[in-house]
Design an enzyme around this catalytic site. Structure first.
Site, PDB file in Angstrom:
ATOM      1  N   CYS A 112     115.617  13.429 -58.710  1.00 46.78           N
ATOM      2  CA  CYS A 112     114.076  13.862 -58.506  1.00 46.78           C
ATOM      3  C   CYS A 112     113.924  14.739 -57.333  1.00 46.78           C
ATOM      4  O   CYS A 112     114.554  15.787 -57.214  1.00 46.78           O
ATOM      5  CB  CYS A 112     113.106  12.686 -58.796  1.00 46.78           C
ATOM      6  SG  CYS A 112     111.613  13.085 -59.453  1.00 46.78           S
ATOM      7  N   HIS A 113     112.919  14.161 -56.599  1.00 45.71           N
ATOM      8  CA  HIS A 113     112.697  14.898 -55.264  1.00 45.71           C
ATOM      9  C   HIS A 113     113.555  14.505 -54.138  1.00 45.71           C
ATOM     10  O   HIS A 113     113.415  15.251 -53.120  1.00 45.71           O
ATOM     11  CB  HIS A 113     111.163  14.639 -54.899  1.00 45.71           C
ATOM     12  CG  HIS A 113     110.169  15.232 -55.520  1.00 45.71           C
ATOM     13  ND1 HIS A 113     109.959  14.969 -57.037  1.00 45.71           N
ATOM     14  CD2 HIS A 113     109.409  16.471 -55.475  1.00 45.71           C
ATOM     15  CE1 HIS A 113     108.974  15.718 -57.552  1.00 45.71           C
ATOM     16  NE2 HIS A 113     108.671  16.790 -56.642  1.00 45.71           N
TER      17      HIS A 113
END
Length: 187
Positions: A112-113
């Site tokens: 994800c991030h």
């Protein structure tokens, strides 16, 4: 599940604002595979998980970033959440910790991030990766080749886009951690 990782010690680097499912699911997969898992953070005691924009559970920290070295571990997991990697990439010791896994050729998994921290560590040049779409440009600017797939593996670096990709992410992460050290990764 076999104990493929019974001889392995894995660091999970996270802080407040970690996306809870992206912390819990990889840790569960690693534990089921027999790994010794340490939650490493910027502060002692506990960190706050989130469910996107809602508060989640607190998680007990095993070690602070000042107590560990990449040499202590066989692999590294970088969960996402917006606040988590943003805070980590502002900490020079955390960035150096991540970079050292690449210098030592050890597998790293980021979802994800989480790959934001890889951009800060300057370890993405020429690497194929994926991530949450909003950080695509940051990763490209850091030298990565961004692709829109649920899971991408490039010489021991495993990346995924979002919580929906966790099955593929966890499977490939365990496989790479079982394989172990790769040729030295440019960092």
């Amino acid at each position: 599940m076999s104990k493929r990782l019974s001889e392995k010690k894995i660091a999970v680097l996270a802080t407040d604002g970690v996306e809870q499912i992206e912390l819990e699911r990889p840790c569960t997969a690693l534990n089921q595979a027999g790994a010794e898992v340490h939650l490493v953070s910027l502060k002692a005691v506990s960190i706050q998980g989130v469910h996107h924009d809602q508060m989640g559970d607190k998680f007990e920290v095993d070690k602070t970033i000042d107590e560990v070295s990449a040499e202590d571990y066989d692999g590294l997991v970088l969960p996402g959440g917006v606040f988590n990697p943003d805070a980590l990439r502002m900490n020079e010791t955390a960035v150096d910790f991540v970079r050292d896994f690449f210098k030592q050729g050890k597998p790293v998994a980021a979802i994800c991030h989480g790959p934001w921290l890889l951009a800060e560590a300057d370890v993405l040049q020429g690497r194929s990766v994926t991530s949450w779409p909003s950080i695509k440009t940051d990763l490209i600017n850091a030298g990565a080749k961004w692709v829109n797939k649920k899971c991408v593996c490039d010489n021991g670096l495993v990346t995924s886009r979002r919580p929906d990709d966790l099955d593929a992410f966890c499977e490939k992460m365990v496989e790479e951690f079982a394989e172990g050290v790769h040729e030295e990764q440019s960092a």
